[in-house]
Design a protein around this motif. Structure first.
Motif, PDB file in Angstrom:
ATOM      1  N   ARG A 180       0.854  -1.184   0.000  1.00  0.00           N
ATOM      2  CA  ARG A 180       0.000   0.000   0.000  1.00  0.00           C
ATOM      3  C   ARG A 180       0.888   1.231   0.000  1.00  0.00           C
ATOM      4  O   ARG A 180       1.792   1.360   0.828  1.00  0.00           O
ATOM      5  N   MET A 181       0.634   2.148  -0.913  1.00  0.00           N
ATOM      6  CA  MET A 181       1.446   3.354  -1.018  1.00  0.00           C
ATOM      7  C   MET A 181       1.124   4.296   0.141  1.00  0.00           C
ATOM      8  O   MET A 181      -0.030   4.459   0.524  1.00  0.00           O
ATOM      9  N   GLU A 182       2.199   4.869   0.678  1.00  0.00           N
ATOM     10  CA  GLU A 182       2.026   5.787   1.802  1.00  0.00           C
ATOM     11  C   GLU A 182       1.520   7.143   1.301  1.00  0.00           C
ATOM     12  O   GLU A 182       1.801   7.550   0.169  1.00  0.00           O
ATOM     13  N   PRO A 183       0.755   7.861   2.113  1.00  0.00           N
ATOM     14  CA  PRO A 183       0.265   9.187   1.708  1.00  0.00           C
ATOM     15  C   PRO A 183       1.409  10.174   1.538  1.00  0.00           C
ATOM     16  O   PRO A 183       2.464  10.056   2.159  1.00  0.00           O
ATOM     17  N   VAL A 184       1.178  11.158   0.653  1.00  0.00           N
ATOM     18  CA  VAL A 184       2.197  12.171   0.379  1.00  0.00           C
ATOM     19  C   VAL A 184       2.308  13.126   1.559  1.00  0.00           C
ATOM     20  O   VAL A 184       1.304  13.595   2.116  1.00  0.00           O
ATOM     21  N   THR A 185       3.547  13.426   1.950  1.00  0.00           N
ATOM     22  CA  THR A 185       3.771  14.353   3.064  1.00  0.00           C
ATOM     23  C   THR A 185       3.618  15.794   2.578  1.00  0.00           C
ATOM     24  O   THR A 185       3.517  16.070   1.378  1.00  0.00           O
ATOM     25  N   ALA A 186       3.626  16.710   3.534  1.00  0.00           N
ATOM     26  CA  ALA A 186       3.507  18.130   3.188  1.00  0.00           C
ATOM     27  C   ALA A 186       4.676  18.585   2.324  1.00  0.00           C
ATOM     28  O   ALA A 186       4.516  19.382   1.387  1.00  0.00           O
ATOM     29  N   LEU A 187       5.879  18.059   2.620  1.00  0.00           N
ATOM     30  CA  LEU A 187       7.043  18.413   1.815  1.00  0.00           C
ATOM     31  C   LEU A 187       6.906  17.891   0.392  1.00  0.00           C
ATOM     32  O   LEU A 187       7.296  18.571  -0.576  1.00  0.00           O
ATOM     33  N   GLY A 188       6.310  16.725   0.251  1.00  0.00           N
ATOM     34  CA  GLY A 188       6.109  16.175  -1.076  1.00  0.00           C
ATOM     35  C   GLY A 188       5.112  16.990  -1.874  1.00  0.00           C
ATOM     36  O   GLY A 188       5.274  17.199  -3.079  1.00  0.00           O
ATOM     37  N   ILE A 189       4.021  17.446  -1.207  1.00  0.00           N
ATOM     38  CA  ILE A 189       3.028  18.286  -1.896  1.00  0.00           C
ATOM     39  C   ILE A 189       3.658  19.593  -2.355  1.00  0.00           C
ATOM     40  O   ILE A 189       3.423  20.064  -3.477  1.00  0.00           O
ATOM     41  N   LEU A 190       4.498  20.195  -1.473  1.00  0.00           N
ATOM     42  CA  LEU A 190       5.174  21.444  -1.835  1.00  0.00           C
ATOM     43  C   LEU A 190       6.093  21.242  -3.029  1.00  0.00           C
ATOM     44  O   LEU A 190       6.132  22.073  -3.960  1.00  0.00           O
ATOM     45  N   SER A 191       6.829  20.125  -3.021  1.00  0.00           N
ATOM     46  CA  SER A 191       7.727  19.838  -4.141  1.00  0.00           C
ATOM     47  C   SER A 191       6.938  19.653  -5.434  1.00  0.00           C
ATOM     48  O   SER A 191       7.350  20.113  -6.499  1.00  0.00           O
ATOM     49  N   LEU A 192       5.774  19.017  -5.347  1.00  0.00           N
ATOM     50  CA  LEU A 192       4.937  18.816  -6.526  1.00  0.00           C
ATOM     51  C   LEU A 192       4.438  20.141  -7.079  1.00  0.00           C
ATOM     52  O   LEU A 192       4.457  20.366  -8.294  1.00  0.00           O
ATOM     53  N   ILE A 193       4.001  21.023  -6.201  1.00  0.00           N
ATOM     54  CA  ILE A 193       3.493  22.326  -6.646  1.00  0.00           C
ATOM     55  C   ILE A 193       4.591  23.138  -7.324  1.00  0.00           C
ATOM     56  O   ILE A 193       4.389  23.765  -8.373  1.00  0.00           O
ATOM     57  N   LEU A 194       5.815  23.120  -6.710  1.00  0.00           N
ATOM     58  CA  LEU A 194       6.929  23.868  -7.298  1.00  0.00           C
ATOM     59  C   LEU A 194       7.308  23.308  -8.671  1.00  0.00           C
ATOM     60  O   LEU A 194       7.650  24.063  -9.583  1.00  0.00           O
ATOM     61  N   ASN A 195       7.256  21.995  -8.799  1.00  0.00           N
ATOM     62  CA  ASN A 195       7.558  21.384 -10.101  1.00  0.00           C
ATOM     63  C   ASN A 195       6.553  21.820 -11.161  1.00  0.00           C
ATOM     64  O   ASN A 195       6.911  22.083 -12.315  1.00  0.00           O
ATOM     65  N   ILE A 196       5.269  21.862 -10.763  1.00  0.00           N
ATOM     66  CA  ILE A 196       4.239  22.298 -11.716  1.00  0.00           C
ATOM     67  C   ILE A 196       4.458  23.747 -12.127  1.00  0.00           C
ATOM     68  O   ILE A 196       4.347  24.106 -13.314  1.00  0.00           O
ATOM     69  N   MET A 197       4.793  24.592 -11.147  1.00  0.00           N
ATOM     70  CA  MET A 197       5.015  26.013 -11.454  1.00  0.00           C
ATOM     71  C   MET A 197       6.219  26.194 -12.373  1.00  0.00           C
ATOM     72  O   MET A 197       6.168  26.963 -13.344  1.00  0.00           O
ATOM     73  N   CYS A 198       7.316  25.487 -12.075  1.00  0.00           N
ATOM     74  CA  CYS A 198       8.514  25.603 -12.920  1.00  0.00           C
ATOM     75  C   CYS A 198       8.231  25.108 -14.331  1.00  0.00           C
ATOM     76  O   CYS A 198       8.682  25.698 -15.324  1.00  0.00           O
ATOM     77  N   ALA A 199       7.457  24.007 -14.420  1.00  0.00           N
ATOM     78  CA  ALA A 199       7.127  23.481 -15.742  1.00  0.00           C
ATOM     79  C   ALA A 199       6.278  24.471 -16.529  1.00  0.00           C
ATOM     80  O   ALA A 199       6.482  24.678 -17.731  1.00  0.00           O
ATOM     81  N   ALA A 200       5.323  25.097 -15.838  1.00  0.00           N
ATOM     82  CA  ALA A 200       4.469  26.062 -16.516  1.00  0.00           C
ATOM     83  C   ALA A 200       5.273  27.261 -17.004  1.00  0.00           C
ATOM     84  O   ALA A 200       5.077  27.742 -18.131  1.00  0.00           O
ATOM     85  N   LEU A 201       6.179  27.775 -16.153  1.00  0.00           N
ATOM     86  CA  LEU A 201       7.013  28.917 -16.551  1.00  0.00           C
ATOM     87  C   LEU A 201       7.902  28.575 -17.740  1.00  0.00           C
ATOM     88  O   LEU A 201       8.045  29.363 -18.682  1.00  0.00           O
TER      89      LEU A 201
END
Length: 250
Positions: A180-201
């Motif tokens: 069973r996959m473990e839930p994403v931590t707050a640090l993981g969510i932040l990293s995901l958001i930053l990746n999306i923003m960098c990709a969009a830019l």
């Protein structure tokens, strides 16, 4: 009632049926015994000579020599000496009719089906001729059985061995571990958001640069790739985080 119900001739090394008597019995128990006879035929190389597999209502007897074996399904009332005397007579009849080369080259089941008439004749003789007329032959077989008893099996043994024939061992299946996959931590969510923003830019800058470069010169294609490659890298940087995040939101 007949005591010898069915007979067949098989090749020992691979259990290939070479000939068989016509089957007039269709009871469920008899058909089950036929199925187990076929299974046993594949294992005859393990039991050279004579043997019997006994069931509740029927018995299977077999006798093999060289690469030819004769098998019979008999009622439980049939004496073993009579069954083996029948099989020996059948073996001599078959080997006198076909040489070892023909037997070895047979590639399809029941290649000598015409021998069925001989099987029927010998079977009728043992079923309906009085035992006094076969007394000398039966006494000879009885003496042989005393000094070299046949292998005794049960019909259930054929089913047990059915799973290990032809080199295929029985497989014991175990349940697969449940991951069973473990839930994403707050640090993981932040990293995901930053990746999306960098990709969009990077995507926006690449599109603007592409519009400008196509108007100026073809040499600027390298600049376009310089922004598009980081965009793709950001998208695929952490696919595990993407999956976990999407799994939680769905």
């Amino acid at each position: 009632m007949s005591m010898i119900l069915f007979a067949c001739v098989v090749r020992v090394r691979d259990g290939l049926p070479l000939s068989a008597s016509t089957d007039f019995y269709h009871s469920q128990d008899f058909l089950e015994c036929r199925r187990r006879l076929k299974t046993l035929a594949l294992r005859l190389a393990q039991y050279p000579g004579r043997g019997s597999a006994e069931g509740l209502d029927f018995s299977i007897h077999f006798s093999s020599s060289r690469d030819v074996a004769c098998m019979a399904i008999c009622s439980r009332q049939c004496p073993a000496a009579m069954a083996f005397c029948f099989l020996e007579t059948l073996w001599w009849e078959f080997t006198a009719s076909y040489d070892t080369t023909c037997i070895g080259l047979a590639s399809r089941p029941y290649a000598f089906l015409e021998f069925d008439s001989v099987i029927q004749k010998v079977k009728w003789h043992f079923n309906y001729v009085s035992s006094t007329q076969m007394e000398s032959s039966l006494e000879k077989i009885q003496e042989e059985l005393k000094f070299q008893p046949p292998v005794v099996l049960t019909l259930e043994d054929t089913d047990v061995a059915n799973g290990v024939m032809n080199g295929h061992p029985q497989m014991h299946l175990e349940p697969a571990p449940n991951f069973r996959m473990e839930p994403v931590t707050a640090l993981g969510i932040l990293s995901l958001i930053l990746n999306i923003m960098c990709a969009a830019l990077n995507l926006i800058r690449g599109i603007h640069l592409a519009e400008h470069s196509l108007q100026v010169a073809h040499e600027e294609i390298g600049n376009i790739l310089a922004f598009l490659i980081p965009f793709v890298a950001c998208i695929f940087q952490d696919p595990g985080s993407w999956y976990c995040w999407l799994d939680q939101t769905s």
